[in-house]
Design a protein around this motif. Structure first.
Motif, PDB file in Angstrom:
ATOM      1  N   GLU A  59      94.099   3.899  96.063  1.00  0.00           N
ATOM      2  CA  GLU A  59      93.150   3.607  97.143  1.00  0.00           C
ATOM      3  C   GLU A  59      93.834   2.890  98.306  1.00  0.00           C
ATOM      4  OE1 GLU A  59      89.896   4.434  97.642  1.00  0.00           O
ATOM      5  OE2 GLU A  59      90.037   5.674  95.845  1.00  0.00           O
ATOM      6  N   SER A  60      94.714   1.966  98.000  1.00  0.00           N
ATOM      7  CA  SER A  60      95.427   1.225  99.039  1.00  0.00           C
ATOM      8  C   SER A  60      96.247   2.172  99.906  1.00  0.00           C
ATOM      9  CB  SER A  60      96.327   0.166  98.403  1.00  0.00           C
ATOM     10  OG  SER A  60      97.006  -0.571  99.389  1.00  0.00           O
ATOM     11  N   ILE A  61      96.917   3.116  99.281  1.00  0.00           N
ATOM     12  CA  ILE A  61      97.740   4.063 100.029  1.00  0.00           C
ATOM     13  C   ILE A  61      96.869   5.068 100.777  1.00  0.00           C
ATOM     14  CG2 ILE A  61      99.430   5.929  99.816  1.00  0.00           C
ATOM     15  CD1 ILE A  61     100.553   4.330  97.372  1.00  0.00           C
ATOM     16  N   ALA A  62      95.892   5.635 100.098  1.00  0.00           N
ATOM     17  CA  ALA A  62      95.051   6.656 100.712  1.00  0.00           C
ATOM     18  C   ALA A  62      94.243   6.096 101.887  1.00  0.00           C
ATOM     19  CB  ALA A  62      94.120   7.264  99.667  1.00  0.00           C
ATOM     20  N   HIS A  63      93.885   4.824 101.808  1.00  0.00           N
ATOM     21  CA  HIS A  63      93.102   4.184 102.874  1.00  0.00           C
ATOM     22  C   HIS A  63      93.937   3.106 103.565  1.00  0.00           C
ATOM     23  CE1 HIS A  63      89.651   6.386 101.426  1.00  0.00           C
ATOM     24  NE2 HIS A  63      89.932   5.968 100.202  1.00  0.00           N
ATOM     25  N   TRP A  64      95.185   3.437 103.847  1.00  0.00           N
ATOM     26  CA  TRP A  64      96.122   2.458 104.393  1.00  0.00           C
ATOM     27  C   TRP A  64      95.658   1.859 105.708  1.00  0.00           C
ATOM     28  CZ3 TRP A  64      98.184   3.429 109.138  1.00  0.00           C
ATOM     29  CH2 TRP A  64      98.215   4.770 109.574  1.00  0.00           C
ATOM     30  N   ARG A  65      94.885   2.602 106.488  1.00  0.00           N
ATOM     31  CA  ARG A  65      94.426   2.088 107.789  1.00  0.00           C
ATOM     32  C   ARG A  65      93.541   0.844 107.636  1.00  0.00           C
ATOM     33  NH1 ARG A  65      94.623   7.418 107.894  1.00  0.00           N
ATOM     34  NH2 ARG A  65      95.717   8.496 109.563  1.00  0.00           N
ATOM     35  N   GLU A  66      92.900   0.710 106.484  1.00  0.00           N
ATOM     36  CA  GLU A  66      92.068  -0.461 106.225  1.00  0.00           C
ATOM     37  C   GLU A  66      92.904  -1.688 105.873  1.00  0.00           C
ATOM     38  OE1 GLU A  66      89.285   0.608 103.175  1.00  0.00           O
ATOM     39  OE2 GLU A  66      88.711   2.458 104.221  1.00  0.00           O
ATOM     40  N   HIS A  67      94.155  -1.468 105.500  1.00  0.00           N
ATOM     41  CA  HIS A  67      95.009  -2.550 105.021  1.00  0.00           C
ATOM     42  C   HIS A  67      96.152  -2.904 105.967  1.00  0.00           C
ATOM     43  CE1 HIS A  67      93.013  -2.139 101.155  1.00  0.00           C
ATOM     44  NE2 HIS A  67      93.227  -0.848 101.238  1.00  0.00           N
ATOM     45  N   PHE A  68      96.468  -2.003 106.890  1.00  0.00           N
ATOM     46  CA  PHE A  68      97.658  -2.221 107.717  1.00  0.00           C
ATOM     47  C   PHE A  68      97.458  -1.583 109.083  1.00  0.00           C
ATOM     48  CE2 PHE A  68     102.003  -1.434 109.171  1.00  0.00           C
ATOM     49  CZ  PHE A  68     102.597  -2.643 108.891  1.00  0.00           C
ATOM     50  N   ASN A  69      97.770  -2.348 110.132  1.00  0.00           N
ATOM     51  CA  ASN A  69      97.664  -1.860 111.507  1.00  0.00           C
ATOM     52  C   ASN A  69      99.077  -1.728 112.072  1.00  0.00           C
ATOM     53  OD1 ASN A  69      97.466  -1.670 114.324  1.00  0.00           O
ATOM     54  ND2 ASN A  69      95.524  -2.760 114.337  1.00  0.00           N
TER      55      ASN A  69
END
Length: 130
Positions: A59-69
């Protein structure tokens, strides 16, 4: 040239994701033929089919935009005169690539030639009291 920049940005993103370390990232790079953009484009289902990839990491990788700008990170790097050197860049230290599970990227400040003898200061993001 844009392909190189996209790959470099993908390495920067992967390097900045929470709870994902170099051992895991190197394993993913092997699975995705050293293509960091393919990792970021993979869905959670595809990622979870790989060995030792759990739901949280997928999930962290697939939704990376939520975790990293990446834009904000690149601006901070420019502001502080820091360069991100990925493992595929010519400037990445040759000998460091030879260790088991090398970091996929280095943050460099100053005018260094990393393939010549130099000194590095290494720390941790989560120091213990010890």
């Amino acid at each position: 040239m844009n392909e190189l920049l996209d790959r470099r940005r993908a390495f920067l993103i992967l390097n900045g994701l929470p709870n994902i370390g170099p051992i895991f990232l190197n394993r993913l790079l092997l699975e995705f033929e050293n293509d960091p953009t393919a990792i970021l484009q993979a869905g959670p289902t595809q990622l979870m089919q790989l060995r030792d990839v759990g739901a949280e990491s997928a999930e962290s990788i697939a939704h990376w935009r939520e975790h990293f700008n990446p834009e904000r990170e690149e601006e901070k790097l420019r502001k502080h005169g820091v360069e991100f050197v990925s493992v595929v860049d010519d400037d990445y230290p040759r000998l460091l690539k030879e260790i088991h599970d090398p970091p996929i990227g280095l943050y460099v400040r100053g005018d260094y030639r990393l393939n010549e003898p130099c000194i590095a200061i290494v720390g941790t993001r989560r120091p213990t009291l010890y």
